[in-house]
Design a protein around this motif. Sequence first.
Motif, mmCIF file in Angstrom:
data_model
loop_
_atom_site.group_PDB
_atom_site.id
_atom_site.type_symbol
_atom_site.label_atom_id
_atom_site.label_comp_id
_atom_site.label_asym_id
_atom_site.label_seq_id
_atom_site.Cartn_x
_atom_site.Cartn_y
_atom_site.Cartn_z
ATOM 1 N N VAL A 120 -22.414 46.283 -54.899
ATOM 2 C CA VAL A 120 -21.586 47.267 -55.600
ATOM 3 C C VAL A 120 -20.334 46.574 -56.129
ATOM 4 O O VAL A 120 -19.706 45.787 -55.412
ATOM 5 C CB VAL A 120 -21.205 48.413 -54.634
ATOM 6 C CG1 VAL A 120 -20.326 49.437 -55.325
ATOM 7 C CG2 VAL A 120 -22.462 49.058 -54.066
ATOM 8 N N ASP A 121 -19.994 46.855 -57.391
ATOM 9 C CA ASP A 121 -18.757 46.321 -57.973
ATOM 10 C C ASP A 121 -17.563 46.888 -57.237
ATOM 11 O O ASP A 121 -17.582 48.060 -56.861
ATOM 12 C CB ASP A 121 -18.609 46.795 -59.431
ATOM 13 C CG ASP A 121 -19.310 45.880 -60.413
ATOM 14 O OD1 ASP A 121 -19.861 44.861 -59.979
ATOM 15 O OD2 ASP A 121 -19.295 46.210 -61.620
ATOM 16 N N GLY A 122 -16.526 46.117 -57.097
ATOM 17 C CA GLY A 122 -15.321 46.686 -56.501
ATOM 18 C C GLY A 122 -14.247 45.630 -56.358
ATOM 19 O O GLY A 122 -14.529 44.429 -56.249
ATOM 20 N N ARG A 123 -13.011 46.106 -56.364
ATOM 21 C CA ARG A 123 -11.889 45.210 -56.240
ATOM 22 C C ARG A 123 -11.637 44.905 -54.767
ATOM 23 O O ARG A 123 -11.959 45.717 -53.887
ATOM 24 C CB ARG A 123 -10.668 45.881 -56.860
ATOM 25 C CG ARG A 123 -9.553 44.950 -57.176
ATOM 26 C CD ARG A 123 -8.453 45.610 -57.980
ATOM 27 N NE ARG A 123 -7.282 44.768 -57.972
ATOM 28 C CZ ARG A 123 -7.160 43.689 -58.718
ATOM 29 N NH1 ARG A 123 -8.094 43.348 -59.567
ATOM 30 N NH2 ARG A 123 -6.066 42.931 -58.641
ATOM 31 N N GLY A 124 -11.063 43.758 -54.494
ATOM 32 C CA GLY A 124 -10.742 43.424 -53.118
ATOM 33 C C GLY A 124 -9.903 42.168 -53.047
ATOM 34 O O GLY A 124 -9.384 41.667 -54.058
ATOM 35 N N GLU A 181 -27.323 50.049 -48.998
ATOM 36 C CA GLU A 181 -28.109 49.278 -48.016
ATOM 37 C C GLU A 181 -27.459 47.901 -47.857
ATOM 38 O O GLU A 181 -27.055 47.287 -48.863
ATOM 39 C CB GLU A 181 -29.514 49.139 -48.576
ATOM 40 C CG GLU A 181 -30.475 48.354 -47.740
ATOM 41 C CD GLU A 181 -31.871 48.385 -48.361
ATOM 42 O OE1 GLU A 181 -32.829 48.340 -47.610
ATOM 43 O OE2 GLU A 181 -31.971 48.432 -49.621
ATOM 44 N N ALA A 182 -27.381 47.435 -46.613
ATOM 45 C CA ALA A 182 -26.865 46.089 -46.360
ATOM 46 C C ALA A 182 -28.004 45.095 -46.466
ATOM 47 O O ALA A 182 -29.084 45.330 -45.912
ATOM 48 C CB ALA A 182 -26.238 46.031 -44.970
ATOM 49 N N ARG A 199 -28.844 51.429 -53.401
ATOM 50 C CA ARG A 199 -30.306 51.651 -53.332
ATOM 51 C C ARG A 199 -30.783 52.604 -54.407
ATOM 52 O O ARG A 199 -31.863 52.476 -54.953
ATOM 53 C CB ARG A 199 -30.670 52.281 -51.984
ATOM 54 C CG ARG A 199 -30.761 51.324 -50.838
ATOM 55 C CD ARG A 199 -31.118 52.097 -49.574
ATOM 56 N NE ARG A 199 -32.411 52.762 -49.687
ATOM 57 C CZ ARG A 199 -32.706 53.939 -49.159
ATOM 58 N NH1 ARG A 199 -31.785 54.623 -48.496
ATOM 59 N NH2 ARG A 199 -33.900 54.455 -49.291
ATOM 60 N N ARG A 200 -29.980 53.641 -54.641
ATOM 61 C CA ARG A 200 -30.365 54.684 -55.604
ATOM 62 C C ARG A 200 -29.082 55.352 -56.081
ATOM 63 O O ARG A 200 -28.038 55.266 -55.415
ATOM 64 C CB ARG A 200 -31.277 55.719 -54.937
ATOM 65 C CG ARG A 200 -30.595 56.387 -53.776
ATOM 66 C CD ARG A 200 -31.420 57.470 -53.113
ATOM 67 N NE ARG A 200 -30.639 58.015 -52.017
ATOM 68 C CZ ARG A 200 -31.098 58.213 -50.783
ATOM 69 N NH1 ARG A 200 -32.341 57.942 -50.476
ATOM 70 N NH2 ARG A 200 -30.305 58.705 -49.856
ATOM 71 N N TYR A 201 -29.156 56.007 -57.233
ATOM 72 C CA TYR A 201 -27.993 56.732 -57.723
ATOM 73 C C TYR A 201 -27.812 57.979 -56.872
ATOM 74 O O TYR A 201 -28.783 58.729 -56.648
ATOM 75 C CB TYR A 201 -28.149 57.068 -59.200
ATOM 76 C CG TYR A 201 -28.117 55.821 -60.063
ATOM 77 C CD1 TYR A 201 -27.033 54.953 -59.981
ATOM 78 C CD2 TYR A 201 -29.164 55.498 -60.910
ATOM 79 C CE1 TYR A 201 -26.988 53.794 -60.736
ATOM 80 C CE2 TYR A 201 -29.130 54.335 -61.673
ATOM 81 C CZ TYR A 201 -28.036 53.490 -61.580
ATOM 82 O OH TYR A 201 -27.986 52.343 -62.315
ATOM 83 N N GLY A 248 -15.155 46.368 -40.963
ATOM 84 C CA GLY A 248 -16.487 45.809 -41.180
ATOM 85 C C GLY A 248 -17.086 46.216 -42.514
ATOM 86 O O GLY A 248 -16.998 47.375 -42.927
ATOM 87 N N LEU A 249 -17.723 45.234 -43.171
ATOM 88 C CA LEU A 249 -18.364 45.485 -44.467
ATOM 89 C C LEU A 249 -19.343 46.654 -44.394
ATOM 90 O O LEU A 249 -19.461 47.444 -45.341
ATOM 91 C CB LEU A 249 -19.105 44.211 -44.923
ATOM 92 C CG LEU A 249 -19.876 44.305 -46.232
ATOM 93 C CD1 LEU A 249 -18.934 44.477 -47.423
ATOM 94 C CD2 LEU A 249 -20.759 43.062 -46.432
ATOM 95 N N GLU A 250 -20.029 46.793 -43.261
ATOM 96 C CA GLU A 250 -21.046 47.848 -43.135
ATOM 97 C C GLU A 250 -20.436 49.246 -43.212
ATOM 98 O O GLU A 250 -21.159 50.228 -43.383
ATOM 99 C CB GLU A 250 -21.855 47.659 -41.840
ATOM 100 C CG GLU A 250 -21.077 47.816 -40.539
ATOM 101 C CD GLU A 250 -20.221 46.601 -40.152
ATOM 102 O OE1 GLU A 250 -20.173 45.610 -40.927
ATOM 103 O OE2 GLU A 250 -19.585 46.650 -39.078
ATOM 104 N N GLN A 251 -19.086 49.347 -43.082
ATOM 105 C CA GLN A 251 -18.415 50.650 -43.183
ATOM 106 C C GLN A 251 -18.141 51.051 -44.633
ATOM 107 O O GLN A 251 -17.709 52.189 -44.887
ATOM 108 C CB GLN A 251 -17.077 50.610 -42.431
ATOM 109 C CG GLN A 251 -17.214 50.536 -40.925
ATOM 110 C CD GLN A 251 -17.751 51.833 -40.353
ATOM 111 O OE1 GLN A 251 -17.395 52.907 -40.805
ATOM 112 N NE2 GLN A 251 -18.640 51.730 -39.385
ATOM 113 N N ALA A 252 -18.366 50.134 -45.593
ATOM 114 C CA ALA A 252 -17.989 50.431 -46.982
ATOM 115 C C ALA A 252 -18.663 51.709 -47.510
ATOM 116 O O ALA A 252 -17.987 52.549 -48.120
ATOM 117 C CB ALA A 252 -18.277 49.232 -47.886
#
Length: 330
Positions: free
Chosen positions: A70-74, A23-24, A10-12, A304-308
């Motif tokens: 958000v960029d990220g490996r997975g 934000e989801a 959402r913001r830096y 859960g993704l929302e925990q990221a």
Amino acid sequence: VTAPAQIVLRRYPDGAPTPSDFEATGLDVPEPGDGEVLVEVTHLSMDPFPRLRMQPRPPVGPPLPLGEAVDGRGLGRVVASRFAGLAVGDMIAGDVGWRTHAVLPGDRAKRLDPGLGPPERHLSALGPSGMTAYFAMHVVGAPEAGSTVVIAPAAGSVGSLAGQIAGLAGARVVGIGARSQAAALTGALGFDAAVDHRDLAAGLAAACPDGVDLFLDGVGGPAHDAVVARMNPRGRVVLLGFIAGYNDGGPPAYGTAAPILFKRLRVEGFLLADWQARFDEALRQMSAWLGSGELRPVEHVWMGLEQAPAAFAALFGDAPPGKQIVRVQA
Ligand SMILES: NC(=O)c1ccc[n+]([C@@H]2O[C@H](COP(=O)([O-])OP(=O)(O)OC[C@H]3O[C@@H](n4cnc5c(N)ncnc54)[C@H](OP(=O)(O)O)[C@@H]3O)[C@@H](O)[C@H]2O)c1
């Protein structure tokens, strides 16, 4: 079944990241084009370095765009493939981003060998953290039996593995971390001593009576200076990162280079990308150590993704020991 979703920036963050910086939102599942695969994301790797890109003018790489996942490996499971090298059902590792579904170029998705261990292992001991621990400690650091090795941060993803690897070489292993990590470090993780990063000078003096021969430094700044002050002549420093500066936009201030000169230290920067040609060797050795029980994987799974966002924020706060992994789908 998880509804298609993503976590956007959402913001830096202003200083340490907080969950409210993210934000989801819903996600339109994309179609794979020629040479691409669509994956259902199963796990996300939480890594501190991308914090440096959460600002308008990062010191390395482009800024992470606001309003996008958000960029990220997975890890993910292929659910549609237009790439000859991957089939539906294959498990892959790649830059999937913080979302439930991702389209990747097939040649940037690495098929996993499920025989090597459960999925989480491919983000910890058998993933980039394990590769970093292996090459930075076992190959570049190569501690001698009886020498003193200091690792900072010690209880996290790379440090918890690097400490065990140094222990296998017969070194005395000292970890720097939060006070809350001391019991974990000297307990299950097998470190010989733990030093609180708020009390470094006294802690290091007590924990390293014979000085320091090798320092694996992922913190930088004052912690770097405090350990260098205790290094033995001809000691070695492997620079991994500078997490002490990630929330301030760049490298923290390092002290004078004089101790490097007077003690004839060797200081070497380390980037995992340089070691890709030797990943098979590292995978073989790490698998062997895991198989024999000499190396314990240290993983903390957030459900859960929302925990990221909370898992990412914990990297700069009070993360439990080990690799922080977000399980998106079973
Ligand atoms: N060069 C490479 O190729 C490469 C590859 C992988 C990682 N790295 C670097 O290695 C370092 C460790 O990475 P990782 O993935 O293993 O992360 P990690 O150690 O799992 O997570 C971060 C840990 O850093 C500590 N920390 C956070 N903020 C801190 C601060 N301001 N001062 C001191 N300690 C702080 C915390 O530990 P405590 O709670 O115990 O203090 C936290 O749990 C990072 O600098 C990372 O960028 C480099």
